[in-house]
Design a protein around this motif. Structure first.
Motif, PDB file in Angstrom:
ATOM      1  N   ILE A  26      -2.893 -16.977  63.571  1.00 44.03           N
ATOM      2  CA  ILE A  26      -1.439 -16.995  63.375  1.00 44.03           C
ATOM      3  C   ILE A  26      -1.115 -17.899  62.190  1.00 44.03           C
ATOM      4  O   ILE A  26      -1.556 -19.040  62.144  1.00 44.03           O
ATOM      5  CB  ILE A  26      -0.723 -17.479  64.646  1.00 44.03           C
ATOM      6  N   SER A  29       3.344 -20.168  58.742  1.00 44.15           N
ATOM      7  CA  SER A  29       4.774 -19.860  58.653  1.00 44.15           C
ATOM      8  C   SER A  29       5.407 -19.659  60.028  1.00 44.15           C
ATOM      9  O   SER A  29       6.622 -19.733  60.180  1.00 44.15           O
ATOM     10  CB  SER A  29       4.997 -18.604  57.803  1.00 44.15           C
ATOM     11  N   LYS A  30       4.577 -19.417  61.026  1.00 36.50           N
ATOM     12  CA  LYS A  30       5.079 -19.278  62.398  1.00 36.50           C
ATOM     13  C   LYS A  30       5.228 -20.665  63.026  1.00 36.50           C
ATOM     14  O   LYS A  30       4.636 -21.634  62.564  1.00 36.50           O
ATOM     15  CB  LYS A  30       4.119 -18.432  63.231  1.00 36.50           C
ATOM     16  N   SER A  31       6.001 -20.744  64.085  1.00 42.35           N
ATOM     17  CA  SER A  31       6.216 -22.036  64.752  1.00 42.35           C
ATOM     18  C   SER A  31       6.195 -21.842  66.256  1.00 42.35           C
ATOM     19  O   SER A  31       5.877 -20.759  66.756  1.00 42.35           O
ATOM     20  CB  SER A  31       7.540 -22.649  64.290  1.00 42.35           C
ATOM     21  N   VAL A  34       4.604 -20.008  69.471  1.00 42.24           N
ATOM     22  CA  VAL A  34       3.313 -19.348  69.241  1.00 42.24           C
ATOM     23  C   VAL A  34       2.281 -20.258  68.591  1.00 42.24           C
ATOM     24  O   VAL A  34       1.075 -20.057  68.762  1.00 42.24           O
ATOM     25  CB  VAL A  34       3.476 -18.061  68.402  1.00 42.24           C
ATOM     26  N   ARG A  35       2.712 -21.278  67.817  1.00 37.17           N
ATOM     27  CA  ARG A  35       1.763 -22.235  67.236  1.00 37.17           C
ATOM     28  C   ARG A  35       2.484 -23.514  66.825  1.00 37.17           C
ATOM     29  O   ARG A  35       3.709 -23.542  66.685  1.00 37.17           O
ATOM     30  CB  ARG A  35       1.003 -21.653  66.057  1.00 37.17           C
TER      31      ARG A  35
END
Length: 205
Positions: A26, A29-31, A34-35
């Protein structure tokens, strides 16, 4: 709440970062949920042990997250945190084989946490934060000698019971269990399934 990871001193450095995620591929740029962002490796007095402090805000309570490691970190981490130049591209983030459970209930138990070898007794647990109130009404708990997420246990595992607030209390939760088949002297794990046994979204931990 830091986590200590074991890594060969010659292979790890403070350039390395670790993060929690539902999958190690992942992107940054994801937060949450999810991460998390990458957290720095910090040296300890033991050359083979490194301390990492994750940001747990926004993670799903009752979920298991993979511990992922990026051995050469990210360019942003190297430049802003360490004053170093790093492409961060030589080693992609990868699996450690370790997971971390976001516990809905805290490790600190009330004084009456001794389990007796009798049937129909309450086990108490103290909530670590107000978000515990957001637990599903289907949340369940059980005791186990093995790992909570194992579906087959060679040792003792109690039947699951509904997790509920102790009457008149704000932070003490309870569940009913049967200890009649227990042998004296064993330590048991307190296992929580935040969305209950009928759902496969969250696993017990």
């Amino acid at each position: 709440q830091p986590v200590v990871l074991e890594c060969v001193a010659e292979e790890c450095s403070e350039v390395a970062t670790a993060f929690l995620a539902t999958g190690c591929d992942i992107p940054l740029s994801k937060s949450a949920p999810v991460r998390t962002a990458g957290a720095s490796f910090k040296a300890t007095s033991n050359a083979g042990l490194w301390r990492v402090t994750f940001d747990y805000v926004g993670l799903t309570m009752g979920a298991h997250y993979r511990i992922c490691v990026d051995m050469d970190g990210s360019p942003e981490h190297a430049s802003t945190m360490l004053n170093l130049t790093s492409s961060g591209l030589e080693f992609p983030a990868g699996e450690t084989g370790l997971t971390l459970f976001i516990a809905p209930l805290g490790p600190e138990l009330p004084s009456s946490s001794t389990i007796r070898a009798i049937s129909k007794q309450y086990v108490l647990a103290r909530c670590i934060a107000l978000p515990c109130r957001s637990l599903s009404s289907k949340a369940s708990a059980f005791l186990s000698r093995g790992r909570c997420e194992q579906t087959r246990n060679t040792g003792f595992q109690s039947a699951r019971s509904v997790l509920e607030l102790w009457p008149g209390q704000m932070y003490i939760w309870r569940f009913l269990t049967d200890g009649s088949s227990l042998a004296a002297g064993y330590t048991l794990r307190l296992c929580i399934d935040a969305d209950g046994p009928m759902s496969t979204t969250l696993q017990a931990g």
